[in-house]
Design a protein around this motif. Structure first.
Motif, PDB file in Angstrom:
ATOM      1  N   LEU A   1       0.847  -1.185   0.000  1.00  0.00           N
ATOM      2  CA  LEU A   1       0.000   0.000   0.000  1.00  0.00           C
ATOM      3  C   LEU A   1       0.892   1.248   0.000  1.00  0.00           C
TER       4      LEU A   1
ATOM      5  N   ARG B   1     -10.622   9.527   9.071  1.00  0.00           N
ATOM      6  CA  ARG B   1      -9.353  10.041   8.541  1.00  0.00           C
ATOM      7  C   ARG B   1      -8.880  11.258   9.336  1.00  0.00           C
TER       8      ARG B   1
ATOM      9  N   SER C   1       1.104   6.077   9.440  1.00  0.00           N
ATOM     10  CA  SER C   1       0.468   6.629   8.240  1.00  0.00           C
ATOM     11  C   SER C   1      -0.699   7.519   8.633  1.00  0.00           C
TER      12      SER C   1
ATOM     13  N   LYS D   1      -3.214   7.481   6.503  1.00  0.00           N
ATOM     14  CA  LYS D   1      -4.255   6.852   5.680  1.00  0.00           C
ATOM     15  C   LYS D   1      -5.191   5.994   6.537  1.00  0.00           C
TER      16      LYS D   1
ATOM     17  N   TYR E   1      -7.297   2.479   6.360  1.00  0.00           N
ATOM     18  CA  TYR E   1      -7.271   1.216   5.620  1.00  0.00           C
ATOM     19  C   TYR E   1      -8.573   0.438   5.856  1.00  0.00           C
ATOM     20  N   TYR E   2      -8.771  -0.560   4.998  1.00  0.00           N
ATOM     21  CA  TYR E   2     -10.015  -1.341   5.046  1.00  0.00           C
ATOM     22  C   TYR E   2      -9.711  -2.786   4.671  1.00  0.00           C
ATOM     23  N   TYR E   3     -10.197  -3.715   5.504  1.00  0.00           N
ATOM     24  CA  TYR E   3     -10.054  -5.122   5.160  1.00  0.00           C
ATOM     25  C   TYR E   3     -11.399  -5.632   4.656  1.00  0.00           C
TER      26      TYR E   3
ATOM     27  N   THR F   1      -6.591  -6.145   1.844  1.00  0.00           N
ATOM     28  CA  THR F   1      -6.494  -4.882   2.559  1.00  0.00           C
ATOM     29  C   THR F   1      -6.246  -3.763   1.555  1.00  0.00           C
ATOM     30  N   LYS F   2      -6.939  -2.637   1.714  1.00  0.00           N
ATOM     31  CA  LYS F   2      -6.777  -1.535   0.773  1.00  0.00           C
ATOM     32  C   LYS F   2      -6.898  -0.201   1.502  1.00  0.00           C
ATOM     33  N   ILE F   3      -6.493   0.861   0.798  1.00  0.00           N
ATOM     34  CA  ILE F   3      -6.629   2.207   1.331  1.00  0.00           C
ATOM     35  C   ILE F   3      -8.029   2.719   1.011  1.00  0.00           C
TER      36      ILE F   3
END
Length: 300
Positions: free
Chosen positions: A126, A265, A283, A285, A287-289, A296-298
Motif C-alpha cells: 500500500l 481520517r 500513516s 491513511k 485502511y479497510y479489510y 487490505t486496501k486504502i
C-alpha cells in the motif's frame, strides 16, 4: 549554551570521568521516519559492544535545570549497567544460516523513510514498506533488533524475496499476535486511578479493538500475519476499518455502515499531529479489510 555545545561538553565530561582507557563517540542515528538522534557510545578494550545512549532527553533535562555533572553521572551509570561484561563475538552475523531463524519484518511509512529505503531491502505494501530486522535475544545483550541493510544481503548472498520468505514464518512465531478490546487497554492504564470513571467511559467507547504483538513493538505488522485479519473479520461478521495508531499497533473497527470515512481520517491526522511520537507514526491513511475479497486496501 546551545545543543551542539551541550553534546560536546557531555562527551568531554564522560571521557574525563572514565579515563584514557575508554573512547567516547558521538554519532547521529537515523531513526524511523527520518528522525535524527544524537547517540553517545563508549568503548574500551574489554567491551566491543556499547549501548547507544540517546542524548535528546538529557538535553531537555539540562534545559529544565539539570546540572552537567548529574547528567554525565547518569550516562555513566546507564553504560555500566547495560554493557556486557565481556567482548561479544559478532562473527555469527556474517553467516545467514546462523541468523535466518530470527529474521523478522515490520511496517514503516514509505513516504517518511524515502532516504532509509535506499539503504535497506524492502517490499512495498500500500503506502507503506515492509522492512526487515534481526531480533536478537541473549543473556549478554538482552533483547533488541538490528536493522537489515542492502549490504547485509550482499554479504549473505541472498535476495530480499528469500528474506521475506523467512520473515513470514519467523515473525508470527517469535512475536505472536494478540487483539485486545479498547476497554482492556484503557483498564490497563487507568483501573488503578479512576476505576469507576473508566467503567462508565466504557459505555461510550465504540467497538474498537487493538491489534499488536506479544512484545507490543512494531505490532502494526500483525496485519500481514497469514489469516489474522480474516479470523478477526469472521469473528466480527463484517469488514474492518484499520486505523494506524502507530507502528506498534493497529486499531480495528467493524464496519457497521454508520462510520464516516472523513471523520475517521481526520481522527488519524489529529492523533498523529498532537499525540503520537514522530518516530512512531505509521500513516495518515485509513485502511479497510474486505472480508469477501480477502484483501487490505486504502480507503479513498
Amino acid at each position: 549554551m546551545d545543543r551542539k555545545d551541550f553534546v560536546q561538553k557531555i562527551k568531554r565530561a564522560i571521557a574525563e570521568r572514565l579515563g584514557g582507557k575508554y573512547q567516547v563517540r558521538i554519532q547521529e542515528v537515523r531513526k524511523n521516519n527520518g528522525i535524527i538522534m544524537e547517540g553517545l557510545m563508549i568503548f574500551s578494550e574489554n567491551h566491543n559492544v556499547s549501548p547507544t545512549i540517546y542524548l535528546n532527553h538529557f538535553w531537555e533535562a539540562y534545559q529544565e535545570g539539570a546540572a552537567l555533572k548529574e547528567i554525565a553521572e547518569e550516562i555513566v551509570r546507564i553504560y555500566t549497567e547495560d554493557t556486557p561484561g565481556r567482548n561479544i563475538d559478532m562473527e555469527f552475523f556474517k553467516h545467514y544460516d546462523r541468523v535466518k531463524e530470527r529474521v523478522c519484518f515490520r511496517l514503516i511509512s514509505a513516504e517518511k523513510n524515502k532516504e532509509l529505503l535506499r539503504e535497506i531491502p524492502h517490499i512495498p505494501f500500500l503506502d507503506l514498506a515492509i522492512s526487515f530486522y534481526y531480533a536478537y535475544q541473549g543473556k549478554d545483550l538482552g533483547g533488541g533488533s538490528i536493522l537489515i541493510h542492502n549490504s547485509h544481503l550482499e554479504m549473505w548472498e541472498i535476495s530480499k524475496e528469500e528474506l521475506f520468505h523467512c520473515s513470514k514464518d519467523n515473525t508470527p512465531r517469535l512475536f505472536p499476535w494478540e487483539c485486545r478490546t479498547m476497554e482492556e487497554v484503557l483498564s490497563e492504564f487507568q483501573k488503578q486511578r479512576e476505576p469507576e470513571r473508566v467503567q462508565n467511559d466504557f459505555y461510550r467507547v465504540p467497538p474498537f479493538e487493538i491489534l499488536s504483538n506479544s512484545a507490543r513493538m512494531y505490532g502494526a505488522a500483525c496485519i500481514l500475519y497469514p489469516g489474522v485479519l480474516e479470523e478477526l473479520a469472521e469473528r466480527a461478521r463484517t469488514d474492518l476499518f484499520l486505523i494506524p495508531s502507530s507502528v506498534h499497533e493497529m486499531i480495528l473497527l467493524p464496519d457497521q455502515g454508520q462510520q464516516r470515512h472523513n471523520m475517521l481520517r481526520e481522527m488519524i491526522r489529529e492523533v498523529n499531529a498532537a499525540q503520537a511520537e514522530p518516530e512512531e507514526i505509521l500513516s495518515d491513511k485509513l485502511y479497510y479489510y474486505d472480508y469477501t475479497e480477502k484483501c487490505t486496501k486504502i480507503v479513498s
